[in-house]
Motif scaffolding. Structure first.
Motif, PDB file in Angstrom:
ATOM      1  N   GLN A   1       1.035  -1.274   0.687  1.00 59.19           N
ATOM      2  CA  GLN A   1      -0.005   0.241   0.092  1.00 59.19           C
ATOM      3  C   GLN A   1       0.619   1.046  -0.208  1.00 59.19           C
ATOM      4  O   GLN A   1       0.495   2.078  -0.557  1.00 59.19           O
ATOM      5  N   GLU A   2       2.048   1.072   0.692  1.00 59.26           N
ATOM      6  CA  GLU A   2       2.645   2.542   0.815  1.00 59.26           C
ATOM      7  C   GLU A   2       3.394   2.730  -0.455  1.00 59.26           C
ATOM      8  O   GLU A   2       3.386   3.983  -0.486  1.00 59.26           O
TER       9      GLU A   2
ATOM     10  N   GLU B   1       4.288   5.518  -5.266  1.00 56.83           N
ATOM     11  CA  GLU B   1       3.809   5.389  -6.873  1.00 56.83           C
ATOM     12  C   GLU B   1       3.230   6.678  -7.402  1.00 56.83           C
ATOM     13  O   GLU B   1       3.325   7.277  -8.507  1.00 56.83           O
ATOM     14  N   ALA B   2       1.825   6.432  -6.638  1.00 55.90           N
ATOM     15  CA  ALA B   2       0.573   7.389  -7.213  1.00 55.90           C
ATOM     16  C   ALA B   2       1.316   8.997  -6.976  1.00 55.90           C
ATOM     17  O   ALA B   2       0.427   9.880  -7.692  1.00 55.90           O
ATOM     18  N   THR B   3       1.546   8.901  -6.099  1.00 60.74           N
ATOM     19  CA  THR B   3       2.186  10.168  -5.690  1.00 60.74           C
ATOM     20  C   THR B   3       3.414  11.212  -6.449  1.00 60.74           C
ATOM     21  O   THR B   3       3.113  12.014  -6.938  1.00 60.74           O
ATOM     22  N   GLU B   4       4.606   9.892  -6.455  1.00 62.51           N
ATOM     23  CA  GLU B   4       5.559  10.621  -7.773  1.00 62.51           C
ATOM     24  C   GLU B   4       4.199  10.466  -9.707  1.00 62.51           C
ATOM     25  O   GLU B   4       5.304  11.796  -9.555  1.00 62.51           O
ATOM     26  N   GLU B   5       3.776  10.058  -9.733  1.00 56.55           N
ATOM     27  CA  GLU B   5       3.052  10.368 -10.941  1.00 56.55           C
ATOM     28  C   GLU B   5       2.419  11.417 -10.352  1.00 56.55           C
ATOM     29  O   GLU B   5       2.883  11.996 -11.869  1.00 56.55           O
TER      30      GLU B   5
END
Length: 163
Positions: free
Chosen positions: A141-142, A147-151
C-alpha cells in the motif's frame, strides 16, 4: 505472498486447537494425579501387609521366648503367616497394577503435553505469518501510494512545463 489464506481464520483455528490441547493436558494431569494417589495407596497397603507379618512373627517369637506358646498356637501362627503371605502377594499384585496404570497415565500426559507444545507452536507460526502478511500488505500500500504520489507529481510538473 499468500493472498489466498485467511490468516485471521487460521489463527483462530490454531487457537481453538491449542485450547483443546490445554483441556486434554488438564484432564490427563488430573488422571495422572489420581493414578499416583492410587499407586501410593496400593504401596502403603502392601507395606502394611509386610509390617503385619513382621509384627505377627515378633509376637510369636516373644511368646516362644517367654515359653507361653503351645504347639497348637505355633501351628496357628504358621497358618496365619500363610494368610499374611497371601495378602502380601495380593498387595504386591495390586501395587504392580497400580504402577502400570500410573505409568500409562504419565505416558498419556506426556503425549498431551507434546501435542500442546505443537499446537502452541502452530498458533505462534500462524500469528507470525499473519503479521508478515499484514506487513507485506502495508508495504505494498505504501509503495502504491508512493508510486501514485510520484506519478501525480510528475504529471503536475509536466503540466507546468507545457503551460
Amino acid at each position: 505472498m499468500s493472498a489466498g489464506i485467511d490468516w485471521k481464520l487460521l489463527v483462530g483455528v490454531r487457537e481453538r486447537q491449542k485450547t483443546v490441547a490445554m483441556g486434554a493436558v488438564a484432564r490427563d494431569r488430573a488422571a495422572a494425579e489420581q493414578s499416583r494417589a492410587e499407586l501410593q495407596q496400593a504401596q502403603a497397603w502392601q507395606q502394611q501387609q509386610v509390617q503385619n507379618k513382621a509384627a505377627h512373627w515378633q509376637a510369636t517369637a516373644g511368646a516362644l521366648t517367654d515359653g507361653q506358646c503351645s504347639v497348637a498356637q505355633l501351628r496357628h501362627a504358621g497358618a496365619w503367616s500363610a494368610a499374611l503371605d497371601a495378602r502380601i502377594v495380593e498387595a504386591s499384585r495390586l501395587a504392580a497394577q497400580a504402577g502400570h496404570a500410573h505409568a500409562l497415565r504419565e505416558s498419556t500426559l506426556d503425549a498431551s503435553r507434546r501435542k500442546l507444545r505443537a499446537a502452541s507452536a502452530e498458533v505462534e507460526k500462524a500469528q507470525q505469518m499473519q503479521q508478515r502478511s499484514r506487513g507485506e500488505r502495508q508495504r505494498l500500500q505504501e509503495q502504491r501510494l508512493d508510486e501514485a504520489t510520484e506519478e501525480a507529481t510528475s504529471q503536475a510538473w509536466a503540466a507546468r512545463r507545457s503551460a
